[in-house]
Design a protein around this motif. Structure first.
Motif, PDB file in Angstrom:
ATOM      1  N   LEU A 165       0.831  -1.199   0.000  1.00  0.00           N
ATOM      2  CA  LEU A 165       0.000   0.000   0.000  1.00  0.00           C
ATOM      3  C   LEU A 165       0.869   1.253   0.000  1.00  0.00           C
ATOM      4  O   LEU A 165       1.961   1.271   0.574  1.00  0.00           O
ATOM      5  N   SER A 166       0.359   2.316  -0.616  1.00  0.00           N
ATOM      6  CA  SER A 166       1.048   3.613  -0.595  1.00  0.00           C
ATOM      7  C   SER A 166       0.000   4.705  -0.787  1.00  0.00           C
ATOM      8  O   SER A 166      -1.101   4.447  -1.271  1.00  0.00           O
ATOM      9  N   GLY A 167       0.367   5.948  -0.385  1.00  0.00           N
ATOM     10  CA  GLY A 167      -0.571   7.053  -0.542  1.00  0.00           C
ATOM     11  C   GLY A 167      -0.269   8.193   0.410  1.00  0.00           C
ATOM     12  O   GLY A 167       0.606   8.104   1.279  1.00  0.00           O
ATOM     13  N   ARG A 168      -1.028   9.270   0.262  1.00  0.00           N
ATOM     14  CA  ARG A 168      -0.708  10.499   1.006  1.00  0.00           C
ATOM     15  C   ARG A 168      -0.971  10.386   2.495  1.00  0.00           C
ATOM     16  O   ARG A 168      -0.434  11.166   3.275  1.00  0.00           O
ATOM     17  N   ARG A 205       4.014  12.158   6.748  1.00  0.00           N
ATOM     18  CA  ARG A 205       3.971  12.723   8.097  1.00  0.00           C
ATOM     19  C   ARG A 205       5.030  13.825   8.242  1.00  0.00           C
ATOM     20  O   ARG A 205       6.018  13.864   7.511  1.00  0.00           O
ATOM     21  N   ALA A 206       4.790  14.709   9.218  1.00  0.00           N
ATOM     22  CA  ALA A 206       5.806  15.664   9.658  1.00  0.00           C
ATOM     23  C   ALA A 206       6.169  15.266  11.075  1.00  0.00           C
ATOM     24  O   ALA A 206       5.315  15.260  11.971  1.00  0.00           O
ATOM     25  N   MET A 207       7.437  14.928  11.305  1.00  0.00           N
ATOM     26  CA  MET A 207       7.803  14.395  12.609  1.00  0.00           C
ATOM     27  C   MET A 207       9.266  14.651  12.910  1.00  0.00           C
ATOM     28  O   MET A 207      10.039  15.096  12.045  1.00  0.00           O
ATOM     29  N   ASP A 208       9.630  14.401  14.152  1.00  0.00           N
ATOM     30  CA  ASP A 208      11.018  14.485  14.593  1.00  0.00           C
ATOM     31  C   ASP A 208      11.687  13.168  14.219  1.00  0.00           C
ATOM     32  O   ASP A 208      11.503  12.153  14.878  1.00  0.00           O
ATOM     33  N   SER A 209      12.443  13.173  13.138  1.00  0.00           N
ATOM     34  CA  SER A 209      12.949  11.924  12.570  1.00  0.00           C
ATOM     35  C   SER A 209      14.003  11.252  13.436  1.00  0.00           C
ATOM     36  O   SER A 209      14.149  10.026  13.391  1.00  0.00           O
ATOM     37  N   ASP A 210      14.758  12.015  14.235  1.00  0.00           N
ATOM     38  CA  ASP A 210      15.792  11.383  15.054  1.00  0.00           C
ATOM     39  C   ASP A 210      15.462  11.391  16.550  1.00  0.00           C
ATOM     40  O   ASP A 210      16.216  10.864  17.368  1.00  0.00           O
ATOM     41  N   GLY A 211      14.345  12.045  16.931  1.00  0.00           N
ATOM     42  CA  GLY A 211      13.916  12.023  18.322  1.00  0.00           C
ATOM     43  C   GLY A 211      14.809  12.804  19.274  1.00  0.00           C
ATOM     44  O   GLY A 211      14.793  12.543  20.482  1.00  0.00           O
ATOM     45  N   PRO A 224       9.386  16.459   7.010  1.00  0.00           N
ATOM     46  CA  PRO A 224       8.430  15.665   6.231  1.00  0.00           C
ATOM     47  C   PRO A 224       9.016  14.292   5.873  1.00  0.00           C
ATOM     48  O   PRO A 224      10.124  14.208   5.348  1.00  0.00           O
ATOM     49  N   VAL A 225       8.282  13.245   6.188  1.00  0.00           N
ATOM     50  CA  VAL A 225       8.739  11.890   5.883  1.00  0.00           C
ATOM     51  C   VAL A 225       7.589  11.132   5.208  1.00  0.00           C
ATOM     52  O   VAL A 225       6.410  11.467   5.363  1.00  0.00           O
ATOM     53  N   ASN A 226       7.961  10.125   4.458  1.00  0.00           N
ATOM     54  CA  ASN A 226       6.982   9.257   3.818  1.00  0.00           C
ATOM     55  C   ASN A 226       7.181   7.838   4.345  1.00  0.00           C
ATOM     56  O   ASN A 226       8.234   7.234   4.147  1.00  0.00           O
ATOM     57  N   LEU A 227       6.185   7.324   5.063  1.00  0.00           N
ATOM     58  CA  LEU A 227       6.274   5.977   5.620  1.00  0.00           C
ATOM     59  C   LEU A 227       6.057   4.946   4.518  1.00  0.00           C
ATOM     60  O   LEU A 227       5.220   5.121   3.639  1.00  0.00           O
ATOM     61  N   GLU A 228       6.807   3.867   4.580  1.00  0.00           N
ATOM     62  CA  GLU A 228       6.696   2.799   3.586  1.00  0.00           C
ATOM     63  C   GLU A 228       6.211   1.523   4.254  1.00  0.00           C
ATOM     64  O   GLU A 228       6.789   1.082   5.246  1.00  0.00           O
TER      65      GLU A 228
END
Length: 362
Positions: free
Chosen positions: A220-223, A227-233, A245-249
């Protein structure tokens, strides 16, 4: 000489199907055997595939006899169970199936078969949809709902070809397009079916085999996966950007590959009263092996009583007993209308009622 060559070819095809069937079963048994693991486990493979909509049986008649339909396959629902069987249909035929599936979902299927007698072929079209309905969008901060609603649907469309090699042996090939959508996320895939149907020299005995949903993995894929998130925490430590901005796979999952091997026997009391007994051996990729059993009694060439049992010996199975009946009625001597009903027991998931209406020009 040609006759001898033909039967050698048929024996080779049957041999290949049986070897593939049992070889894959052996390989899977080895892969999931506790003795081949570093720790003890009890794996049933349930929930390991995508596109579970492809496992929903089509046709109230087939389901009423427990899904033991691979060696019968003589109506348009054969497109799902064993496409080779559509060569048994002598004139154009269509069938519509409707059911309220589990957890308030709705399933619809349309099957159309057009015979090509000049070439001993038949073509078929299969369309099915599973509608999950609409649900409120909920978040952690708004568990009662945001005011938005989302929907989900699965759809499959398939094109099939059945070829009668002789008056006893036919083969079927099919290609299907599977599509799944959950709100703004979706995915699609192409899968293939191959099958064979053999009417043995023993009158009334038939053998069928089918491999369904063979194809690449599904994702599955799509908008909605953006997400907008803290990528490294580490925002609290280094005061870096916490709105990257990240795109979850999503992971890839296989479609539910299914091997079926069936037997059916017609016990004729006379031309208008026939008892058919059938069984299917199932080897799915997403569960353990099982057996389906069923019987159908036809009387007066118009009324049908059916019973069966599904998923016998399957580990953790929730379905089982099936019952049903049907009526065949000729209209003005030009066409035939069939109405079929089936009831399936799904234990704690409640029962499922199927209705199928068909029309044919014979």
């Amino acid at each position: 000489m040609k006759r001898l060559l033909f039967f050698k070819t048929i024996n080779l095809l049957l041999g290949i199907i049986l070897v593939v069937f049992f070889s894959i079963g052996s390989v899977r048994a080895q892969d999931f055997s506790p003795s081949n693991r570093a720790y003890k486990t009890d794996v049933s493979r349930k929930g390991t595939s995508a596109g579970t909509m492809l496992e929903i049986g089509v046709g109230a008649r087939a389901e009423a006899i427990g899904g033991a339909f691979t060696a019968i396959a003589d109506d348009p629902s054969a497109l799902y169970w064993n496409p080779a069987g559509i060569t048994n249909i002598s004139s154009i035929a269509a069938q519509f199936t409707r059911l309220n599936w589990l957890v308030d979902t709705k399933f619809h299927a349309l099957d159309l078969v057009v015979p090509l007698p000049m070439m001993s072929w038949a073509v078929g079209f299969h369309l099915a949809m599973l509608d999950y309905g609409t649900s409120p969008v909920r978040t952690i901060f708004r568990p009662e709902g945001t005011g938005e609603f989302y929907s989900a649907k699965d759809m499959v469309a398939g094109l099939y070809l059945g070829m009668a090699i002789t008056d006893r042996i036919s083969v079927g090939l099919g290609a299907k397009y599977f599509y799944e959508r959950i709100w703004h996320v979706d995915g699609s895939n192409i899968a293939f079916d191959v099958s064979i149907l053999y009417k043995t020299a023993l009158k009334g005995l038939r053998i069928g085999g089918a491999i369904a949903n063979f194809g690449p993995e599904f994702r599955l894929s799509g908008r909605d996966l953006t997400r907008a998130m803290d990528s490294d925490g580490r925002r609290d430590i280094f005061f870096n950007n916490d709105q990257v901005p990240v795109n979850l796979e999503t992971e890839k999952y296989p479609l539910p590959l299914l091997f079926r091997f069936g037997l059916a026997y017609d016990w004729e009391f006379n031309q208008n009263n026939i008892l058919t007994i059938s069984s299917d051996l199932n080897h799915p990729s997403s569960s353990t092996e099982s057996i389906n059993l069923g019987m159908e009694f036809k009387t007066m060439n118009a009324f049908y009583l059916r019973a069966g049992y599904q998923s016998l010996f399957e580990r953790g199975a929730t379905n089982g007993l099936t019952l049903g009946g049907g009526l065949k009625y000729k209209v003005l001597g030009q066409s035939t209308i069939t109405v079929d009903y089936s009831w399936s027991d799904w234990s704690i998931l409640d029962s499922v009622n199927r209705f199928t209406v068909g029309i044919s020009a014979y």
